[in-house]
Design an enzyme around this catalytic site. Sequence first.
Site, PDB file in Angstrom:
ATOM      1  N   HIS A  37       0.837  -1.204   0.000  1.00 17.76           N
ATOM      2  CA  HIS A  37       0.000   0.000   0.000  1.00 17.76           C
ATOM      3  C   HIS A  37       0.876   1.259   0.000  1.00 17.76           C
ATOM      4  O   HIS A  37       0.596   2.220  -0.717  1.00 17.76           O
ATOM      5  CB  HIS A  37      -0.882   0.030   1.251  1.00 17.76           C
ATOM      6  CG  HIS A  37      -1.835  -1.116   1.389  1.00 17.76           C
ATOM      7  ND1 HIS A  37      -1.703  -2.075   2.358  1.00 17.76           N
ATOM      8  CD2 HIS A  37      -2.942  -1.455   0.689  1.00 17.76           C
ATOM      9  CE1 HIS A  37      -2.683  -2.947   2.263  1.00 17.76           C
ATOM     10  NE2 HIS A  37      -3.456  -2.610   1.246  1.00 17.76           N
ATOM     11  N   ASP A 150      -3.051  -7.583  -7.528  1.00 15.64           N
ATOM     12  CA  ASP A 150      -4.433  -7.986  -7.794  1.00 15.64           C
ATOM     13  C   ASP A 150      -4.709  -7.738  -9.276  1.00 15.64           C
ATOM     14  O   ASP A 150      -5.433  -6.817  -9.651  1.00 15.64           O
ATOM     15  CB  ASP A 150      -5.379  -7.193  -6.892  1.00 15.64           C
ATOM     16  CG  ASP A 150      -5.107  -7.464  -5.418  1.00 15.64           C
ATOM     17  OD1 ASP A 150      -5.615  -8.467  -4.908  1.00 15.64           O
ATOM     18  OD2 ASP A 150      -4.341  -6.707  -4.796  1.00 15.64           O
TER      19      ASP A 150
HETATM   20  P1  AMP Z   1      -6.335  -4.076  -0.376  1.00 14.42           P
HETATM   21  O1  AMP Z   1      -6.221  -3.212   0.828  1.00 14.42           O
HETATM   22  O2  AMP Z   1      -5.790  -5.454  -0.181  1.00 14.42           O
HETATM   23  O3  AMP Z   1      -7.704  -4.039  -0.997  1.00 14.42           O
HETATM   24  O4  AMP Z   1      -5.368  -3.436  -1.457  1.00 14.42           O
HETATM   25  C1  AMP Z   1      -5.451  -2.071  -1.787  1.00 14.42           C
HETATM   26  C2  AMP Z   1      -4.562  -1.793  -2.960  1.00 14.42           C
HETATM   27  O5  AMP Z   1      -3.207  -2.150  -2.636  1.00 14.42           O
HETATM   28  C3  AMP Z   1      -4.932  -2.618  -4.206  1.00 14.42           C
HETATM   29  O6  AMP Z   1      -4.779  -1.806  -5.362  1.00 14.42           O
HETATM   30  C4  AMP Z   1      -3.926  -3.725  -4.174  1.00 14.42           C
HETATM   31  O7  AMP Z   1      -3.653  -4.265  -5.449  1.00 14.42           O
HETATM   32  C5  AMP Z   1      -2.709  -3.004  -3.631  1.00 14.42           C
HETATM   33  N1  AMP Z   1      -1.772  -3.974  -3.047  1.00 14.42           N
HETATM   34  C6  AMP Z   1      -2.033  -4.935  -2.129  1.00 14.42           C
HETATM   35  N2  AMP Z   1      -0.946  -5.684  -1.885  1.00 14.42           N
HETATM   36  C7  AMP Z   1       0.036  -5.196  -2.691  1.00 14.42           C
HETATM   37  C8  AMP Z   1       1.407  -5.551  -2.925  1.00 14.42           C
HETATM   38  N3  AMP Z   1       1.988  -6.556  -2.280  1.00 14.42           N
HETATM   39  N4  AMP Z   1       2.108  -4.830  -3.826  1.00 14.42           N
HETATM   40  C9  AMP Z   1       1.529  -3.798  -4.498  1.00 14.42           C
HETATM   41  N5  AMP Z   1       0.244  -3.413  -4.324  1.00 14.42           N
HETATM   42  C10 AMP Z   1      -0.495  -4.100  -3.429  1.00 14.42           C
END
Ligand code: AMP
Length: 289
Positions: A37, A150
Amino acid sequence: MRVFQSIGEFRAALVADRAAGRFPGLVPTMGYLHDGHASLIRAARSQCDVVAVSIFVNPLQFGPAEDLAAYPRDMDRDLAVCEAEGADYVLAPGVEEMYPEPAPVRVSAGRLGEVLCGASRPGHFDGVATVVAKLFNIAGPCRAYFGRKDAQQLVVIRQMARALDFPVEVVGCPTVREAGGVAMSSRNVYLSDGERGAAAVLYKALVEASGLVESGERDGARIAALMGERISSEPLTRPDYAACVDPAALEDVARIEGPVLLAVAAWFGGARLIDNTTATPRYGAPSGG
Ligand code: AMP
């Protein structure tokens, strides 16, 4: 840094920013922030005048048997991360604020939401598309940052932004990994030490498969099967899928002649983890028959 629970007040702040010539970047998240994030916030910080992070655990994208209630949350730590990364705003609305009615109107992700993760998570991508559509409408013209971790979500959101004419530039950012290769995820907190070690099998399978694609393997089904075998060989794993697909259409690729998306998902105890990479044949398609 200003923290908003109110959609109206957040929207008014961004309207004022744009009127003053400051272009916003939006980073939608479900909180429990990690370095993945943080990398999105940094990308927004380097490309936009104002950076807004949204933190909202979206009930619409969880199935009835999924981990909505258990999903990890830590608002104080999240706000500290946002502040440290230089965010200007955090939008952290309650469920009542986001869904005053029980979401009678939804955005459909269509076929793109039914394959890969959508096959085992029916309705998930409709829930994602709906909340992101709301966030895009709330934020107005902006750049919005999403992780390639994702990959299917990114494809669904790009399609939605195009199809519904949102004045939003969708920016995809690289996957951030832990030292052993495991993709960072809020759900990694569910893993025991043993499962965390086992989870590296996803990345290892992707690295091996992308190496084969780059060095000339053209059979998409063989690549998918190899990743599936590698993941199944890890005793602490219950595989979900391993696929070699077109990066935009997400359809299985029979003969690899250009970039492909290698995507995997598997269970480690109670945690369902996903990972992916893009692989490109180094020498292009062989000429002739
Ligand atoms: P989430 O909080 O899991 O819904 O993720 C929020 C955003 O962070 C989404 O756009 C995810 O694709 C991105 N994200 C989550 N994990 C990662 C990671 N390891 N590397 C890069 N972006 C991430």
